[in-house]
Write an enzyme that holds these catalytic residues in place. Structure first.
Site, mmCIF file in Angstrom:
data_model
loop_
_atom_site.group_PDB
_atom_site.id
_atom_site.type_symbol
_atom_site.label_atom_id
_atom_site.label_comp_id
_atom_site.label_asym_id
_atom_site.label_seq_id
_atom_site.Cartn_x
_atom_site.Cartn_y
_atom_site.Cartn_z
ATOM 1 N N GLU A 171 -59.514 8.898 20.339
ATOM 2 C CA GLU A 171 -60.395 9.357 19.129
ATOM 3 C C GLU A 171 -61.069 10.624 20.043
ATOM 4 O OE1 GLU A 171 -63.458 6.820 17.427
ATOM 5 O OE2 GLU A 171 -61.997 5.312 17.177
ATOM 6 N N ASP A 215 -68.137 1.298 12.035
ATOM 7 C CA ASP A 215 -68.628 2.459 11.321
ATOM 8 C C ASP A 215 -67.819 2.601 10.159
ATOM 9 O OD1 ASP A 215 -69.878 4.924 10.695
ATOM 10 O OD2 ASP A 215 -68.508 6.098 11.929
ATOM 11 N N GLU A 223 -63.173 -0.338 20.597
ATOM 12 C CA GLU A 223 -64.452 -0.232 21.269
ATOM 13 C C GLU A 223 -65.220 -1.604 21.382
ATOM 14 O OE1 GLU A 223 -66.676 3.063 19.299
ATOM 15 O OE2 GLU A 223 -65.148 4.456 20.214
ATOM 16 N N TYR A 228 -66.439 11.231 22.735
ATOM 17 C CA TYR A 228 -67.241 12.179 21.787
ATOM 18 C C TYR A 228 -68.096 13.219 22.430
ATOM 19 C CZ TYR A 228 -65.122 9.801 17.752
ATOM 20 O OH TYR A 228 -64.213 9.354 17.130
HETATM 21 C C1 GCB Z 1 -66.058 5.599 17.318
HETATM 22 C C2 GCB Z 1 -65.287 4.624 16.210
HETATM 23 C C3 GCB Z 1 -65.163 4.872 14.820
HETATM 24 C C4 GCB Z 1 -66.082 5.711 14.456
HETATM 25 C C5 GCB Z 1 -66.405 7.021 15.191
HETATM 26 C C6 GCB Z 1 -67.499 7.737 15.053
HETATM 27 O O1 GCB Z 1 -65.988 5.733 18.307
HETATM 28 O O2 GCB Z 1 -64.294 3.827 16.772
HETATM 29 O O3 GCB Z 1 -64.884 3.924 14.186
HETATM 30 O O4 GCB Z 1 -66.312 6.084 12.937
HETATM 31 O O5 GCB Z 1 -66.551 6.675 16.718
HETATM 32 O O6 GCB Z 1 -67.389 9.079 14.190
HETATM 33 O O7 GCB Z 1 -68.621 7.398 15.302
#
Ligand code: GCB
Length: 611
Positions: free
Chosen positions: A518, A186, A429, A482
Site C-alpha cells: 500500500e 478503515d 496491519e 504512507y
Molecule cells: C491502511 C489500511 C487501509 C486504509 C489505508 C488508509 O494502512 O490498510 O485499510 O484504508 O491505510 O487510507 O488509511
C-alpha cells in the site's frame, strides 16, 4: 477441519440451479434488546405476519437502500425472507436427489430456516456456506418453500474482522441503552446478504469436492487431482481434460490420479504472454449404483496449469520473474455497498485492463467467486486476503486464533483450485509488534501452509521492521507505508529517503522479497494546487512519482511488486479524517479517473513492456 467441499454451484446435465436473487422481505429488529425476532419466532410464519416489512434487494448491503439513517447505521439482527416454488421434479424423489441452499456470503453472522425449521448457521462474512435442505422439504410437494435468513453485523473481539460494542452510560450525554460499534479497520461495515443466494440439486451420490494441483516438468503439464464423492462407497470416477477448443487432452479413471499434458498451454498472467489465463476444462463424471438405481453426477472445473515459486529476490510464475504492478481494491459501490453487481464487476475489470494492472490484492477480505472467476479467465494475479484486518491487543487470544484457522480453511477450500491465486494473505496491519503476535502468526501461517503447500503465505505489515514478530514466518514481506501522509504530512521531500530505508531495513533483516502493498494519498477530485498541497490531485501525483522513482531502482533487486492504495474511493466509518469515505482512489467511487490514474497507466504499460 471442515467437513465437505464448497464447489461453485453450476448447472450441468446432472445438476439444476435456481437463483433466488431479487426482492426479499426484510425487517431490522430494532427492539431494545435486538432479540424480538428470536423471542417471537419470526421464522415460524411469513415475515409480513409478525410486523411491517420492507422490500430489500438481494444481493446488496441494506445500509444505503433506504433514506433511514437508523438502518444505515443499524447494529444487530436483520431478517430476510423469500418464498419460492420448487419444481415438483426437485422434491418427488429424495432417494436419488438432494436440494442444497447456498449463500454466497452474508455479513456477519447468519441463521437460516426453511419452512420454519432451522437448517444452518454460519459465522463470518465474505465466504460461502450451504446446507442440504432435502429432509426439510420432504412432504412439501405443492407448497412454496419459505427461506428465512437472519443476519447480525455485530463485531466482537473474536470475529474477523474484529470490533467492539461500546455502551455509552453517561446519562447526561447519551440516552438509556445507547451503544456504538467500534471497528478497527478503515472501511464501512456494510451488512446484509452480499452475494447470490441459490438452490441447486445434485444426485444423492455426488461430487463433493475436487482438488487440483498443477506442476510443470520440462514440456509436460501435470494435473494432479483428487475427487471426493459422498453418498455411496461404490462408485466409479472418470476425469477428462479438455482444451479451450473442446479437444480431449487426457483422461483417467479413479478418484485420485494424475493427467499429463504434453506441450501444455500454460496459465500466464495478463501482459506476460499473448495468451493469458488459459483454462482447460476438467470434467469429472461419477457413476454409482444405489439399490439398483444408476446415479450419475457431472461437474466441470476450469483448470489453469501453472507453477509459483518464491526465491530470495524474486516471485516466479512458470519459472519467469513476475512483478506485481496492480492495485488494492474493495467491494464497494454506490447504493449497493458490498452487494455483488455484474455491471460494476465488468467495469472494474475494464478499468484494470485500461490501467495495465496485472494483479490485485483482495484487501481486506475474500472477494466474490464471480470476481475470482474473471481473474482466472483474464489472467489477473491475485493475493487472496482473509478478513483478518485490524487484529490488535485483545484479538490475539485462543478463541480468535481458532476462528482465524477456520476462516483460512474456508478460504483455501473455496479458492484452492484457482490459478489466479498465487499467494494467501492471512492479515492486514495487525499489531504485529506485540509479543503474542509471534505465536499467533506462526500458527496461522503454518496452518495455511498445511492446507496448501503450493502457494506462498504472507500478511501485510505496517509495523516497525525491528519489532514485527510475524515476518520470520512469511514467504514474502508485504509492507504498507504512507510517507508524507500519516507521517510528515505535507513533506513530499522525505519520501525517497524514508522509502529507501524501509526497503533496505526489511531486506537486510529477512532477505525475502518485498511488495509495497500500500501507498497513496487522499485526493478530492477537482482540488488543485501548485505547489502541491495535501488532498489535491497534484499532491497524489507527486506522492506516486516519489514512490515510483525508488521502486524503479529497487525492483531490479528485492522489490517484487507495488499495489496502489486504492483502486477507487470507498465508504468508511464517519471520522474527521474521512470526507464521505476514503479518497485515496485513483478512480472516484463512480469509477472516473483522477490525474493519478493516468500516471499509473503510463507506468504500468511501461512496466508491462519492459519485463
Ligand atoms: C491502511 C489500511 C487501509 C486504509 C489505508 C488508509 O494502512 O490498510 O485499510 O484504508 O491505510 O487510507 O488509511
Amino acid at each position: 477441519a471442515l467437513s465437505g467441499g464448497m464447489l461453485y454451484p453450476k448447472e450441468t446435465p446432472t445438476r439444476e440451479l435456481k437463483e433466488l436473487n431479487g426482492i426479499w422481505s426484510f425487517r431490522a429488529d430494532k427492539s431494545p434488546q435486538r432479540d424480538e425476532g428470536f423471542q417471537q419466532q419470526w421464522y415460524k410464519r411469513p415475515l409480513r405476519e409478525s410486523g411491517p416489512v420492507l422490500d430489500m434487494p438481494v444481493p446488496a448491503s441494506y445500509n444505503d437502500i433506504t433514506q433511514d439513517i437508523g438502518l444505515r447505521e443499524f447494529i444487530g439482527w436483520v431478517w430476510y425472507e423469500k418464498e419460492v416454488w420448487l419444481p415438483s421434479r426437485w422434491v418427488e424423489d429424495f432417494a436419488t436427489k438432494r436440494v442444497v441452499l447456498r449463500v454466497g456470503s452474508a455479513h456477519y453472522f447468519s441463521v437460516v430456516w426453511v419452512n420454519g425449521v432451522q437448517v444452518t448457521q454460519h459465522e463470518g462474512g465474505h465466504l460461502p456456506f450451504e446446507v442440504n435442505i432435502s429432509s426439510v422439504l420432504k412432504g412439501s410437494m405443492g407448497a412454496p418453500c419459505r427461506i428465512t435468513i437472519a443476519v447480525n453485523n455485530t463485531l466482537t473481539v473474536n470475529t474477523l474482522p474484529p470490533g467492539t460494542i461500546q455502551f455509552m452510560t453517561d446519562p447526561t450525554r447519551y440516552p438509556k441503552g445507547y451503544f456504538v460499534q467500534d471497528i478497527q479497520f478503515d472501511f464501512f461495515n456494510y451488512a446484509g446478504i452480499h452475494r447470490p443466494v441459490l438452490l441447486y440439486t445434485t444426485p444423492s451420490v455426488y461430487i463433493d469436492d475436487i482438488t487440483i494441483i498443477t506442476d510443470i516438468s520440462e514440456n509436460t503439464g501435470l494435473v494432479n487431482y483428487e475427487v471426493s464423492v459422498v453418498g455411496s462407497e461404490y462408485y466409479s470416477v472418470t476425469v477428462t481434460l479438455h482444451s479451450q477448443d473442446g479437444q480431449e487432452i487426457a483422461t483417467s479413471l479413479g478418484a485420485v490420479g494424475q493427467l499429463k499434458v504434453a506441450n501444455p498451454s500454460l496459465w500466464w498472467p495478463y501482459l506476460m504472454n499473448e495468451n493469458p489465463g488459459y483454462l482447460y476444462s476438467f470434467e469429472v463424471k461419477i457413476k454409482a449404483n444405489t439399490d439398483g438405481d444408476i446415479l450419475e453426477d457431472l461437474y466441470f472445473l476450469p483448470v489453469g496449469i501453472r507453477k509459483v515459486h518464491v526465491s530470495k529476490q524474486q516471485f516466479l510464475i512458470n519459472g519467469k520473474p513476475f512483478y506485481f504492478h496492480g492495485v488494492n481494491k474493495h467491494e464497494d459501490y454506490d447504493i449497493r455497498g458490498k452487494g455483488l453487481d455484474w455491471t460494476m464487476i465488468v467495469k472494474d475489470f475494464n478499468l484494470l485492463k485500461w490501467l495495465g494492472a496485472n494483479s490485485f490484492r483482495t484487501s481486506h477480505y475474500p472477494y466474490a467467486e464471480e470476481i475470482m472467476d474473471l481473474c482466472d479467465k483474464y489472467g489477473i494475479v491475485v493475493i487472496d486476503e482473509c478478513p483478518g484486518v485490524g487484529i490488535r491487543d485483545p484479538n490475539f487470544g485462543n478463541k480468535s486464533l481458532q476462528h482465524h484457522l477456520v476462516v483460512m480453511e474456508e478460504l483455501v477450500r473455496r479458492d484452492k483450485n484457482r490459478p489466479s491465486v498465487v499467494m494467501w494473505s492471512v492479515a492486514n496491519e495487525p499489531a504485529s509488534e506485540l509479543p503474542e503476535a509471534g505465536y499467533y502468526f506462526k500458527t496461522v501461517i503454518a496452518h495455511t501452509r498445511q492446507l496448501d503447500s503450493t502457494r506462498p503465505v504472507t500478511y501485510v505489515s505496517n509495523a516497525n521492521f525491528e519489532r514485527d514478530q510475524g515476518a520470520p514466518y512469511v514467504d514474502v514481506i508485504c509492507v504498507n507505508s504512507y510517507f508524507s501522509w500519516y507521517h510528515d504530512a505535507g513533506h513530499l521531500e522525505v519520501i525517497q529517503l524514508q522509502l529507501y530505508n524501509q526497503f533496505d531495513n526489511w531486506y537486510n533483516k529477512y532477505e525475502k522479497p518485498i511488495i509495497q502493498s500500500e501507498y497513496g494519498a487522499d485526493t478530492i477530485p477537482g482540488f488543485h494546487n501548485d505547489p502541491p498541497l495535501m488532498f489535491t490531485e497534484e499532491y497524489q501525483a507527486m506522492v506516486l512519482k516519489h514512490y515510483h522513482s525508488v521502486l524503479d531502482e529497487k525492483r531490479k533487486k528485492c522489490v517484487i511488486g507495488e499495489l496502489i492504495w486504492n483502486f477507487a474511493d470507498f465508504m468508511t466509518t464517519q471520522t474527521v479524517t474521512r470526507v464521505v469515505g476514503n479518497k485515496k482512489g485513483i478512480f472516484t467511487r463512480q469509477r472516473q479517473p483522477k490525474s493519478s490514474a493516468f500516471i499509473l497507466r503510463d507506468r504500468y504499460w511501461k512496466l508491462a513492456n519492459s519485463t
